[in-house]
Design a protein around this motif. Structure first.
Motif: not given
Length: 297
Positions: A201-202, A250-253, A283-289
């Motif tokens: 995510f920016e 950046w997302t984690g585990g 659902e959250i991961y799907a919103k990533r850049k």
């Protein structure tokens, strides 16, 4: 309990105008009985208009409360006294949320009778809960308690989906078509799922905003989802970052912790807990850049 205002229900207002509510919005008729495209400014500022708008706000909050309550019934998979739904059925806000949901009888010992699941269509104080079964027939649940099972617990889920489709049934709460997730054999001994790590995510702000819109509280850098299952409260936590709000992240585990904050192995948590945790992360991961290289894969 009043839950909606009919479109043709009007109350007398100033200067022989009439006011009403339609889909939560203020509407009016002039003294000749003609419905106007908009409400005059002076009429909006009257005491009658303010009272109706306050009622509209209350109705909207009431409808959300009903929606969230029925969803909690499903997520917790707890027995609900049949008398409760008998009392609330007359309230259309409640009825709109619970009608068409898959419900099951619950035995005196708390066991779900998943073999007799059906789509809720009617409630009668004497006959019980009227449901449409898999054969398209009306049956009556007469047990003192019932449950709104999470879809991962429903063995005949595909058949019920087909039945609902054939009947043109829609649910206010995502149950029949809710995405469900089960752990792979390799994941059972793990304490962290990393399938959704590395999502960029920016700004952390963007990630937390998505979490809020999806209904997931953020605490300590983690999006969270609490599930009560098998007499235990487990919290799914998906790391989205803990730097400055304007910094990239950046997302984690995805981990699951008990009330003592101890990470749990996947094989020790219930199916609803795992499914809802993965649903949150996905659902959250799907919103990533997504960059060009990812799109080409």
């Amino acid at each position: 309990m009043v839950s909606t205002v009919q479109e043709d229900a009007w109350v007398d207002a100033e200067r022989e105008y009439k006011l009403g509510l339609r889909a939560g919005k203020l509407v009016c008729q002039n003294p000749k009985g003609k419905s106007l495209a908009s409400v005059p400014k002076w009429l909006k500022e009257t005491e009658t208009a303010e009272s109706l708008l306050a009622l509209a706000d209350w109705l909207a909050e009431h409808e959300l409360d009903c929606l969230h309550t029925v969803e909690r019934w499903m997520l917790r998979s707890l027995p609900i006294p049949r008398a409760v739904v008998t009392e609330i059925w007359a309230d259309s806000a409640w009825r709109d949320c619970i009608e068409n949901m898959v419900v099951v009888p619950v035995a005196a010992g708390g066991t779900f009778d998943l073999e007799n699941a059906g789509l809720l269509k009617d409630v009668d104080a004497k006959r019980g809960l009227g449901v449409i079964d898999l054969d398209g027939e009306t049956q009556w649940i007469k047990t003192d308690s019932f449950a709104v099972p999470h879809p991962i617990l429903i063995g005949d889920l595909e058949e019920l989906r087909e039945l609902a489709g054939d009947l043109g049934i829609r649910q206010a709460i995502d149950q029949l078509y809710r995405p469900i997730h089960q752990p792979t054999r390799e994941q059972l001994d793990l304490t962290s799922i990393n399938d959704f790590s590395g999502g960029h995510f920016e700004q952390l702000n963007f990630a937390t905003s998505h979490c809020r819109r999806l209904g997931y509280p953020v605490r300590g850098g983690y999006a969270t989802c609490r599930i009560w299952e098998n007499n235990a409260l487990i919290e799914a936590r998906y790391f989205i970052g803990d730097e400055y709000p304007e910094s990239p992240t950046w997302t984690g585990g995805l981990v699951f912790v008990d009330e003592s904050q101890q990470p749990q192995k996947i094989n020790s948590i219930g199916p609803v807990t795992f499914s809802e945790g993965v649903r949150m992360a996905s659902e959250i991961y799907a919103k990533r850049k997504v960059d060009a290289t990812e799109e080409d894969q």
